[in-house]
Motif scaffolding. Structure first.
Motif, mmCIF file in Angstrom:
data_model
loop_
_atom_site.group_PDB
_atom_site.id
_atom_site.type_symbol
_atom_site.label_atom_id
_atom_site.label_comp_id
_atom_site.label_asym_id
_atom_site.label_seq_id
_atom_site.Cartn_x
_atom_site.Cartn_y
_atom_site.Cartn_z
ATOM 1 N N PHE A 150 0.850 -1.000 -0.042
ATOM 2 C CA PHE A 150 -0.032 -0.008 0.094
ATOM 3 C C PHE A 150 0.927 1.247 -0.028
ATOM 4 C CE2 PHE A 150 -2.846 -3.492 1.355
ATOM 5 C CZ PHE A 150 -3.790 -3.374 0.512
ATOM 6 N N PRO A 151 2.069 1.298 0.565
ATOM 7 C CA PRO A 151 3.011 2.314 0.293
ATOM 8 C C PRO A 151 3.197 2.639 -0.984
ATOM 9 C CG PRO A 151 3.744 1.331 2.355
ATOM 10 C CD PRO A 151 2.632 0.574 1.796
ATOM 11 N N ILE A 152 3.467 1.531 -1.720
ATOM 12 C CA ILE A 152 3.889 1.551 -3.399
ATOM 13 C C ILE A 152 2.532 1.806 -4.138
ATOM 14 C CG2 ILE A 152 4.317 0.018 -5.234
ATOM 15 C CD1 ILE A 152 6.099 -1.475 -3.466
ATOM 16 N N VAL A 153 1.520 1.193 -3.778
ATOM 17 C CA VAL A 153 0.101 1.532 -4.577
ATOM 18 C C VAL A 153 -0.168 3.060 -4.413
ATOM 19 C CG1 VAL A 153 -2.341 1.227 -4.308
ATOM 20 C CG2 VAL A 153 -0.939 -0.725 -4.529
ATOM 21 N N ASN A 154 -0.047 3.661 -3.282
ATOM 22 C CA ASN A 154 -0.286 4.870 -3.025
ATOM 23 C C ASN A 154 0.649 6.041 -3.484
ATOM 24 O OD1 ASN A 154 -2.859 4.555 -1.532
ATOM 25 N ND2 ASN A 154 -1.840 4.428 0.375
ATOM 26 N N SER A 155 1.764 5.455 -3.836
ATOM 27 C CA SER A 155 2.826 6.387 -4.596
ATOM 28 C C SER A 155 2.658 6.219 -6.059
ATOM 29 C CB SER A 155 4.167 5.803 -4.126
ATOM 30 O OG SER A 155 4.276 5.922 -2.883
ATOM 31 N N ILE A 156 2.009 5.188 -6.828
ATOM 32 C CA ILE A 156 2.028 5.057 -8.180
ATOM 33 C C ILE A 156 0.966 5.360 -8.698
ATOM 34 C CG2 ILE A 156 3.944 3.223 -7.771
ATOM 35 C CD1 ILE A 156 1.873 1.176 -8.656
ATOM 36 N N LYS A 157 -0.102 5.749 -8.151
ATOM 37 C CA LYS A 157 -1.187 6.057 -8.670
ATOM 38 C C LYS A 157 -1.034 7.350 -9.619
ATOM 39 C CE LYS A 157 -4.625 4.426 -5.323
ATOM 40 N NZ LYS A 157 -5.682 4.511 -4.254
ATOM 41 N N GLU A 158 -1.995 7.599 -10.722
ATOM 42 C CA GLU A 158 -1.438 8.701 -11.403
ATOM 43 C C GLU A 158 -0.092 8.520 -12.311
ATOM 44 O OE1 GLU A 158 -4.258 10.391 -11.799
ATOM 45 O OE2 GLU A 158 -4.975 9.471 -10.020
ATOM 46 N N THR A 159 0.382 7.503 -12.224
ATOM 47 C CA THR A 159 1.454 7.333 -13.120
ATOM 48 C C THR A 159 1.173 6.030 -14.049
ATOM 49 O OG1 THR A 159 2.753 5.671 -11.696
ATOM 50 C CG2 THR A 159 2.923 7.847 -10.992
ATOM 51 N N ASP A 160 2.139 5.682 -14.747
ATOM 52 C CA ASP A 160 2.055 4.634 -15.884
ATOM 53 C C ASP A 160 2.666 3.421 -15.044
ATOM 54 O OD1 ASP A 160 1.077 3.551 -18.182
ATOM 55 O OD2 ASP A 160 3.097 3.935 -19.065
ATOM 56 N N ALA A 161 2.640 2.989 -13.929
ATOM 57 C CA ALA A 161 3.142 1.808 -13.294
ATOM 58 C C ALA A 161 2.139 1.049 -12.701
ATOM 59 C CB ALA A 161 3.946 2.445 -12.123
ATOM 60 N N PHE A 162 2.525 -0.307 -12.569
ATOM 61 C CA PHE A 162 1.665 -1.156 -12.135
ATOM 62 C C PHE A 162 2.177 -2.109 -11.209
ATOM 63 C CE2 PHE A 162 -0.977 -4.867 -12.250
ATOM 64 C CZ PHE A 162 -2.418 -4.479 -12.322
ATOM 65 N N LEU A 163 1.673 -2.802 -10.149
ATOM 66 C CA LEU A 163 2.297 -3.647 -9.045
ATOM 67 C C LEU A 163 1.549 -4.968 -9.175
ATOM 68 C CD1 LEU A 163 4.201 -4.056 -6.383
ATOM 69 C CD2 LEU A 163 2.018 -2.933 -5.238
ATOM 70 N N TYR A 164 2.374 -6.223 -9.281
ATOM 71 C CA TYR A 164 1.739 -7.328 -8.816
ATOM 72 C C TYR A 164 2.366 -7.740 -7.213
ATOM 73 C CZ TYR A 164 1.796 -7.251 -13.894
ATOM 74 O OH TYR A 164 1.560 -6.756 -15.109
ATOM 75 N N CYS A 165 1.552 -8.228 -6.857
ATOM 76 C CA CYS A 165 2.071 -8.957 -5.219
ATOM 77 C C CYS A 165 1.558 -10.226 -5.114
ATOM 78 C CB CYS A 165 1.630 -7.876 -4.091
ATOM 79 S SG CYS A 165 -0.296 -7.606 -4.144
ATOM 80 N N CYS A 166 2.114 -11.157 -4.485
ATOM 81 C CA CYS A 166 1.859 -12.362 -4.295
ATOM 82 C C CYS A 166 2.436 -12.895 -2.794
ATOM 83 C CB CYS A 166 2.554 -13.356 -5.293
ATOM 84 S SG CYS A 166 4.292 -13.593 -5.514
ATOM 85 N N ASP A 167 1.594 -13.936 -2.615
ATOM 86 C CA ASP A 167 1.998 -14.571 -1.214
ATOM 87 C C ASP A 167 1.394 -16.199 -1.363
ATOM 88 O OD1 ASP A 167 3.091 -13.353 1.700
ATOM 89 O OD2 ASP A 167 1.968 -15.278 2.038
ATOM 90 N N PHE A 168 2.000 -16.884 -0.687
ATOM 91 C CA PHE A 168 1.413 -18.253 -0.581
ATOM 92 C C PHE A 168 0.392 -18.605 0.235
ATOM 93 C CE2 PHE A 168 3.753 -18.645 2.906
ATOM 94 C CZ PHE A 168 4.785 -19.912 3.082
ATOM 95 N N SER A 169 0.007 -17.584 1.075
ATOM 96 C CA SER A 169 -1.178 -17.518 2.092
ATOM 97 C C SER A 169 -2.225 -16.978 1.443
ATOM 98 C CB SER A 169 -0.628 -16.742 3.300
ATOM 99 O OG SER A 169 -1.799 -16.686 4.005
#
Length: 297
Positions: free
Chosen positions: A175-194
């Protein structure tokens, strides 16, 4: 097609060190990167978010070696060791069922320590980094890879800057990343095995599937697929993840992840080191193998 070479853990550390030096000299990194922060004046305790704490003497190193040897002299019985590997996601599901998102805190230090996470149009330094990477790449192979990426259908396909966080937990980096890349041409993938952790990420009020895609994935599972093509990521982030992988499987996991990176992509990680105080605090009977332990929870 150009074949990506496997990246060794040792090579990752060397590349990270060179990158740190280059970015430091150009102002893109903190003046004292991790590895050089020795606290000598107690009044400076809040000068940095993280410290290397102490400069060890040879006696300190020997004492730590002996303590680690003492901690590992009694191992968990072989018949029980396997369940910590095959049932690991179940242990973490129970952990998140109990603690939900109240145990870990958001990593507000992320962009200070890892400015490479910022999209290109957010940091001029990142633009320089991208230009350096492109110069080092083979043009024809890069164009072919980009064409393939653009014609595929997958989450985040239109983004020009893509990040993957592995072992994301309940989103303390997400969420620190998501809130920093909004309005940019970036995308975040995130995964966990839980599965429970991923559901908590998706239930978070700041989760936005226009800039983020959370999915269940075990990076040690060799046949598991990713929701994006190979060689499509700019950055992979792993915070306290590699140390949770059995030492015999760590290299293979890193090799598989490396195939997801574009030419010139970056693998960022923070983790425990040998003789870390967290390691030395373990008691007898918690050892699975050399430098590999299980916590009580």
């Amino acid at each position: 097609m150009h074949k990506l070479q496997s990246i060794s853990v040792a090579t990752l550390a060397k590349v990270f060190s060179r990158l740190s030096t280059r970015l430091k000299s150009s102002g893109g990194r903190p003046s004292a990167p991790l590895g050089s922060r020795i606290l000598t004046n107690p009044d400076d305790i809040f000068k940095h978010n993280m410290w290397d704490h102490v400069q060890w003497t040879e006696e300190d190193k020997e004492n730590a070696r002996q303590k680690a040897q003492e901690n590992s002299c009694v191992q968990i019985p072989l018949r029980e060791q396997g369940k910590f590997d095959t049932e690991a996601h179940q242990y973490w599901d129970k952990f998140y069922e109990m603690h939900r998102d109240k145990f870990f805190k958001d990593r507000k230090w992320l962009f200070l320590e890892f400015p490479e996470l910022l999209p290109l149009d957010t940091k001029s330094q990142a633009t320089t980094r991208r230009q350096d990477c492109q110069t080092a790449c083979q043009g024809a192979s890069q164009e072919k890879n980009e064409d393939a990426t653009q014609t595929s259908t997958f989450p985040g396909q239109h983004a020009s800057f893509r990040i993957l966080e592995v072992g994301c937990g309940v989103g303390n980096s997400v969420f620190p990343i998501v809130n920093s890349i909004k309005e940019t041409d970036a995308f975040l993938y995130c995964c966990d095995f839980s599965p429970r952790a991923i559901q908590l990420v998706k239930d978070h009020p700041d989760y936005d599937d226009s800039v983020c895609h959370a999915f269940v994935h075990d990076i040690c599972e060799e046949m598991a697929s990713f929701p994006f093509p190979p060689q499509s990521l700019d950055v992979i982030l792993a915070v306290f993840v590699l140390s949770s992988i059995h030492p015999e499987r760590m290299q293979r996991a890193v090799n598989r992840l490396s195939t997801c990176l574009k030419h010139g992509g970056i693998f960022l990680f923070r983790d425990y080191g040998r003789y870390d105080f967290s390691l030395l605090r373990f008691k007898r009977g918690r050892c699975l193998s050399e430098n590999f332990y299980t916590r009580g929870d």
